[in-house]
Scaffold this active site. Structure first.
Site, PDB file in Angstrom:
ATOM      1  N   GLU A 221       0.829  -1.218   0.000  1.00  0.00           N
ATOM      2  CA  GLU A 221       0.000   0.000   0.000  1.00  0.00           C
ATOM      3  C   GLU A 221       0.857   1.259   0.000  1.00  0.00           C
ATOM      4  O   GLU A 221       0.675   2.165   0.820  1.00  0.00           O
ATOM      5  CB  GLU A 221      -0.957   0.015   1.202  1.00  0.00           C
ATOM      6  CG  GLU A 221      -2.028  -1.049   1.110  1.00  0.00           C
ATOM      7  CD  GLU A 221      -3.131  -0.923   2.168  1.00  0.00           C
ATOM      8  OE1 GLU A 221      -2.882  -0.295   3.212  1.00  0.00           O
ATOM      9  OE2 GLU A 221      -4.229  -1.453   1.951  1.00  0.00           O
TER      10      GLU A 221
ATOM     11  N   GLU B 244      -5.902  -8.174  -0.845  1.00  0.00           N
ATOM     12  CA  GLU B 244      -6.577  -7.900   0.434  1.00  0.00           C
ATOM     13  C   GLU B 244      -8.009  -7.499   0.131  1.00  0.00           C
ATOM     14  O   GLU B 244      -8.253  -6.717  -0.790  1.00  0.00           O
ATOM     15  CB  GLU B 244      -5.921  -6.735   1.198  1.00  0.00           C
ATOM     16  CG  GLU B 244      -4.587  -7.059   1.795  1.00  0.00           C
ATOM     17  CD  GLU B 244      -4.016  -5.910   2.632  1.00  0.00           C
ATOM     18  OE1 GLU B 244      -4.803  -5.143   3.221  1.00  0.00           O
ATOM     19  OE2 GLU B 244      -2.780  -5.791   2.666  1.00  0.00           O
TER      20      GLU B 244
HETATM   21  P1  P53 Z   1      -7.073  -2.657   9.504  1.00  0.00           P
HETATM   22  C1  P53 Z   1      -6.465   1.730   5.716  1.00  0.00           C
HETATM   23  C2  P53 Z   1      -7.306   1.609   4.631  1.00  0.00           C
HETATM   24  C3  P53 Z   1      -7.223   0.494   3.821  1.00  0.00           C
HETATM   25  C4  P53 Z   1      -6.285  -0.481   4.092  1.00  0.00           C
HETATM   26  O1  P53 Z   1      -6.824  -2.669   7.933  1.00  0.00           O
HETATM   27  C5  P53 Z   1      -5.428  -0.358   5.160  1.00  0.00           C
HETATM   28  C6  P53 Z   1      -5.513   0.747   5.976  1.00  0.00           C
HETATM   29  C7  P53 Z   1      -4.609   0.891   7.147  1.00  0.00           C
HETATM   30  O2  P53 Z   1      -5.324   0.699   8.308  1.00  0.00           O
HETATM   31  O3  P53 Z   1      -4.451  -1.240   5.443  1.00  0.00           O
HETATM   32  C8  P53 Z   1      -4.440  -2.552   4.909  1.00  0.00           C
HETATM   33  O4  P53 Z   1      -6.158  -3.681  10.064  1.00  0.00           O
HETATM   34  C9  P53 Z   1      -3.114  -3.128   5.294  1.00  0.00           C
HETATM   35  C10 P53 Z   1      -3.191  -4.232   6.302  1.00  0.00           C
HETATM   36  C11 P53 Z   1      -4.362  -3.972   7.226  1.00  0.00           C
HETATM   37  C12 P53 Z   1      -5.628  -4.064   6.410  1.00  0.00           C
HETATM   38  O5  P53 Z   1      -5.618  -3.143   5.359  1.00  0.00           O
HETATM   39  O6  P53 Z   1      -6.736  -1.282   9.914  1.00  0.00           O
HETATM   40  O7  P53 Z   1      -2.355  -3.547   4.181  1.00  0.00           O
HETATM   41  O8  P53 Z   1      -1.956  -4.323   6.959  1.00  0.00           O
HETATM   42  O9  P53 Z   1      -4.428  -4.824   8.307  1.00  0.00           O
HETATM   43  C13 P53 Z   1      -6.896  -3.847   7.209  1.00  0.00           C
HETATM   44  O10 P53 Z   1      -8.497  -3.016   9.700  1.00  0.00           O
END
Ligand code: P53
Length: 475
Positions: free
Chosen positions: A175, A373
């Site tokens: 990201e 993801e």
């Molecule tokens: P969490 C923000 C928006 C979209 C993806 O996020 C993001 C974030 C950062 O918070 O991060 C990705 O755990 C990232 C992962 C993360 C996952 O999204 O905040 O690549 O490390 O865990 C989900 O709910």
């Protein structure tokens, strides 16, 4: 029609969010190790080194480091074809500036990859996922410093050589575009180890940091292909699309400008040159981005083989500044979308936006894509021996998988694979909570760090197993 035969169904995690064992095998302190636990609406604190009596949830996480065999067998049982994780840089180079790697760290990933291959699971590896060595922050200013290129490339080359027969899919920076959201300290720190100083132009610093990362990524792509020409090396973007609030042309221009900052990173990684809108901004604002002779040639020669991205939600922007507010945890300034529901953490649920993202990325770059993801955080607790009935998660995934299928069948998207985020409950990156759960597998641990760490299957475990065995047909 539908998903190709060799489609990579899997799941995605990052080392710092599940391994724990933060000092085992001489691991060094990473940026994730100096971030405390927060909550929805309460940001994580970034401390100057590890302090006593604070809750650092990544230190122990879910102890995958010691339990990976059990966890990998559960992934095997679901039928995973691939598993995306990262290599914790601090296991391999604990401080980041050593000349020789740490054998204990290298051995851990050898064992993990061997275990995955036992079940026919292909590792998909991120080199830098929010976990760079903290020593590089305190001693060098992290990615503000050009020396980072050398440290990163040494790390990349070391793991490319060591795992050249065990790993074929790689990606450079997780990201990488998060840091274009300048409103909160979280993004620059997790992406790049940068904390902005009072009075500096954050955006100019961001562009400088990104330049060094582009050179480093391009050098890694080149080195990787020399080490094993079969390697597929991608970039990784957070691609949460942005819509205009209305058909007012001013809203559309606002959307265009916002999408420039989403697209900037992919444009350089995929096309090998800086886009005109960025060069113009540097000229207009008199930004001086330090470059060395040859940098632009390196970037041109090191374009990626595929584009990987995360997709969780979409955003809406308005030309009326008064309507714009901070949403979904603070990093993005946007307005609510009246057509969409939000998760408990304020993330707007938008399956159709995934088809849109896949289609526009394909139009823009004409490269294979991988959704690495996607998922929904839910509050869940286990009552006795009752199985967790996570129907909301099943519904979320079914709707998103359906849209991926449409992107393949109607838009001609070349999709390599799909890795739902956090197939096993883990520490949230954004909030540091354990109780923002994404998994098909429940882990008994709460926000305060209490719990047996026992793993149990949720209803969605069996559902995803069926999705994989039917190659995405039985949703
Ligand atoms: P969490 C923000 C928006 C979209 C993806 O996020 C993001 C974030 C950062 O918070 O991060 C990705 O755990 C990232 C992962 C993360 C996952 O999204 O905040 O690549 O490390 O865990 C989900 O709910």
């Amino acid at each position: 029609m539908g998903f190709p035969k060799d489609f990579l169904w899997g799941g995605a995690v990052a080392a710092h969010q599940l391994e724990g064992a933060w000092q085992a095998g001489d691991k060094g302190v990473s940026v994730a190790d100096v971030m405390t636990a927060g909550r929805h609406g309460q940001p994580r604190q970034i401390t100057d080194g590890v302090k006593e009596n604070l809750n650092y949830p990544n230190h122990d996480a879910i102890d995958f480091y010691h339990r990976y065999k059990e966890d990998v067998s559960l992934f095997g049982e679901m039928g995973f074809k691939c598993f995306r994780t990262s290599i914790a840089w601090t296991r391999i180079f604990p401080n980041g500036d050593e000349l020789e790697p740490n054998e204990a760290g290298l051995q851990f990933y050898d064992d993990l990859f061997d275990e995955l291959h036992k079940y026919g699971i292909e590792p998909v590896i991120t080199l830098s996922h929010f976990e760079l060595p903290y020593h590089l922050v305190s001693q060098y200013g992290a990615w503000r410093n050009r020396k980072m290129i050398e440290f990163f490339v040494r790390f990349a080359e070391t793991v490319f050589r060591r795992y050249k027969d065990k790993v074929h899919y790689w990606m450079t920076f997780n990201e990488i575009n998060n840091q274009s959201e300048l409103e909160v300290p979280f993004t620059a720190f997790t992406n790049s180890g940068v904390l902005y100083k009072d009075g500096e132009d954050k955006k100019e610093v961001m562009y400088q940091v990104a330049h060094y990362q582009f050179v480093a990524a391009a050098l890694a792509v080149k080195k990787g292909h020399e080490i094993n020409p079969e390697f597929k090396i991608g970039c990784m973007l957070s691609y949460q699309p942005v819509y205009p609030e209305s058909c007012n042309p001013e809203d559309q221009i606002k959307q265009l400008e916002k999408m420039h900052m989403r697209n900037f990173f992919g444009d350089v990684h995929c096309r090998g040159h800086y886009p005109a809108y960025a060069l113009k901004e540097w000229e207009n604002k008199e930004y001086k981005i330090a470059m060395e002779p040859g940098d632009l040639e390196i970037i041109a020669a090191g374009t990626v083989d595929y584009l990987a991205f995360s997709y969780y939600m979409s955003f809406v922007v308005s030309s009326d500044a008064a309507k714009m507010k901070s949403v979904s945890g603070g990093a993005t300034i946007a307005v609510d979308n009246p057509y969409l529901k939000q998760s408990e953490w304020g993330w707007q649920i938008d399956p159709v936006g995934l088809r849109y993202a896949l289609a526009v990325l394909t139009e823009r770059y004409e490269l294979p894509l991988m959704v690495v993801e996607n998922g929904i955080g839910l509050h869940e607790s286990k009552v006795g021996n009752m199985m967790i009935q996570d129907d909301a998660r099943i519904e979320y995934f079914a709707a998103h998988i359906e849209q991926m299928k449409q992107a393949i069948d109607l838009d001609g998207v070349k999709l390599l694979g799909y890795c739902p985020w956090g197939p096993i409950d883990l520490v949230s990156a954004g909030t540091g909570e354990m109780e923002k759960r994404y998994g098909f597998i429940y882990v008994d641990k709460d926000n305060e760090g209490h719990g047996s760490l026992d793993r149990t299957k949720k209803k969605s475990f069996y559902w995803y197993q069926k999705v994989i065995s039917s190659n995405g047909e039985d949703l």
